[in-house]
Design a protein around this motif. Structure first.
Motif, PDB file in Angstrom:
ATOM      1  N   HIS A 194       1.048  -1.784   0.204  1.00  0.00           N
ATOM      2  CA  HIS A 194       0.083   0.441   0.089  1.00  0.00           C
ATOM      3  C   HIS A 194       0.956   1.423  -0.258  1.00  0.00           C
ATOM      4  N   GLN A 195       1.959   1.199  -0.133  1.00  0.00           N
ATOM      5  CA  GLN A 195       2.649   2.627  -0.004  1.00  0.00           C
ATOM      6  C   GLN A 195       3.014   2.817  -1.067  1.00  0.00           C
ATOM      7  N   HIS A 213       0.846  12.521  -0.574  1.00  0.00           N
ATOM      8  CA  HIS A 213       0.868  10.849  -0.722  1.00  0.00           C
ATOM      9  C   HIS A 213       2.113  10.257   0.476  1.00  0.00           C
ATOM     10  N   GLU A 273       0.158  10.131   3.024  1.00  0.00           N
ATOM     11  CA  GLU A 273      -0.726   9.470   3.709  1.00  0.00           C
ATOM     12  C   GLU A 273      -0.562   7.846   3.351  1.00  0.00           C
ATOM     13  N   ASP A 274       0.640   7.836   2.689  1.00  0.00           N
ATOM     14  CA  ASP A 274       1.491   6.342   3.259  1.00  0.00           C
ATOM     15  C   ASP A 274       2.066   6.213   5.128  1.00  0.00           C
ATOM     16  N   HIS A 313      -1.254   6.289   6.761  1.00  0.00           N
ATOM     17  CA  HIS A 313      -1.364   4.578   6.974  1.00  0.00           C
ATOM     18  C   HIS A 313      -0.332   3.674   7.404  1.00  0.00           C
ATOM     19  N   ALA A 314       0.806   3.904   7.868  1.00  0.00           N
ATOM     20  CA  ALA A 314       1.905   3.068   8.548  1.00  0.00           C
ATOM     21  C   ALA A 314       1.806   3.510   9.064  1.00  0.00           C
ATOM     22  N   THR A 369      -7.001  15.544   4.057  1.00  0.00           N
ATOM     23  CA  THR A 369      -6.424  13.828   3.386  1.00  0.00           C
ATOM     24  C   THR A 369      -5.853  14.543   2.054  1.00  0.00           C
TER      25      THR A 369
END
Length: 357
Positions: A97-98, A209, A212-213, A216-217, A236
């Motif tokens: 997902h990265q 991005h 965002e990564d 998520h991590a 976002t």
């Protein structure tokens, strides 16, 4: 296996048995028609495609594609572009997902073409520059530039390296190469408005991005970003991209040049500064970078001392060190790290490992 329809009766094979897609009468849109459309529709200051384009090695024009469409296709089908799928964007050994360098390049291209279409300039040239802009990056992210600096007079810069080394055999147009060479803000300004757009698109893309990564991590939380970013551009990626793209389009409309209003530019700068502090230079990321530098420098030294070990695909010069940098810079992360273990006897424990939260 053979498709559908009776080619002996109609002269046509269809992909689907029940195909009903039809078009009305009209001519096909060849290169000359596309060039005429650009001259009619694009605004003053846009870069117009012209014949075969301004190339170092003269070529005949393509019958169907403009010179910049041809450049875009050459970049997409190049080895350097394909290998971006195996090169680090921020995190070595990314999860599914990265981002990788390849997905980053695609996101920059989407942003650049959105801006270019919005302001009425050459979206195809912006697309070609954006897709090729990071093809000069080595394995292991920006740390590769630190690794290669020691071997390249004047330092290693992925923009010029991409234009002048990684993509040199493609014989791209001068305008495309200029945009790739000069997309970083520390470089001289690109000569085209489309190149300027890619410079902004690159920064917009990675700021949004990479955050965002990291969210998520679990490296940072969305509610930790600076208030100026949240208030102006949102929290976002979707909100931020929408705001910054529109900000550049509005700036071009109001000022006639590529830029951003002060409040939006301040929010983007604040987001970048936040990412640097909380993502790029945090201890875990720095540990990864140091490991990347050590292994890449060892590989360069190994092949500089053994030029006969370089594959036949590497263009040889009298400078064995530069030849070694050319080879190592073109590697994917996995290939470089595996090669270090196999050929150098590198201790796998000293390789870059996935950064922890």
């Amino acid at each position: 296996m053979r498709g559908h329809g009776d080619p002996h009766q109609t002269g046509l094979v269809r992909a689907h048995a029940a195909s009903h897609a039809r078009v009305g009468p009209g001519r096909t849109v060849d290169r000359l028609a596309r060039e005429a459309y650009e001259r009619e529709v694009l605004r003053p200051g846009a870069t117009l495609a012209e014949g075969a384009g301004h190339r170092a090695r003269p070529e005949e024009p393509d019958p169907e594609r403009t010179c910049f469409e041809r450049d875009r296709d050459r970049v997409v089908h190049s080895t350097a572009f394909r290998r971006l799928a195996g090169k680090t964007q921020v995190v070595v050994h990314p999860t599914d997902h990265q981002r990788t360098r390849l997905t980053h390049a695609l996101e920059v291209a989407q942003i650049a073409t959105s801006i270019a279409r919005g302001v009425g300039v050459n979206a195809t040239l912006a697309d070609a520059i954006a897709l090729g802009h990071d093809c000069g990056h080595g394995p292991g992210g920006h740390a590769s530039e630190d690794a290669f600096d020691a071997f390249v007079p004047g330092g290693f810069d992925h923009g010029p390296w991409g234009a002048d080394v990684s993509l040199a055999d493609l014989n791209l147009c001068a305008e495309t190469l200029d945009g790739i060479r000069n997309h970083s803000w520390s470089r001289p300004a690109p000569t085209t408005v489309e190149g300027e757009i890619v410079s902004w698109a690159d920064r917009i893309a990675y700021c949004a991005h990479d955050l965002e990564d990291a969210v998520h991590a679990g490296i940072v939380a969305a509610d930790e970003i600076p208030a100026v970013v949240a208030e102006v551009a949102g929290r976002t990626r979707r909100e931020q991209l929408g705001h910054f793209v529109r900000a550049v389009v509005r700036a071009v409309e109001e000022h006639g040049e590529v830029g951003m209003a002060a409040d939006s530019a301040a929010a983007l700068a604040s987001l970048r500064a936040f990412n640097y502090e909380r993502i790029y230079v945090r201890p875990e990321s720095l540990a990864q970078s140091h490991a990347v530098v050590r292994v890449l420098q060892a590989l360069v030294e190994h092949f500089a001392a053994r030029p006969d070990a370089l594959p036949a695909t590497v263009v040889r010069t009298d400078d064995h060190v530069r030849d070694a940098v050319t080879y190592v810079a073109g590697m994917t992360d996995r290939f470089a790290f595996d090669l270090a273990v196999r050929d150098l006897g590198w201790d796998a424990a000293l390789l870059p490992h996935p950064a922890e939260r």
